[in-house]
Design a protein around this motif. Sequence first.
Motif: not given
Length: 57
Positions: A3-6, A47-55
């Motif tokens: 998550r931190d990387n995203y 937005t990066g965290e949202i992409f991580f959660d959706r993935r």
Amino acid sequence: MSRDNYRTVGALLGLALGIGLMFLLGQDGLVAGAIFGAGGCVLGGITGEIFFDRRKT
């Protein structure tokens, strides 16, 4: 990736987009750079965290 990387990748992309938007709008200066840069970093990180959660779902 974690998550931190995203979040980090999103923040860096947001920073670049925020500064690019600043120049497209014809703004310049330290205060405008700080506002657009910080706003871009925050929105990019979210937005990066949202992409991580959706993935992960």
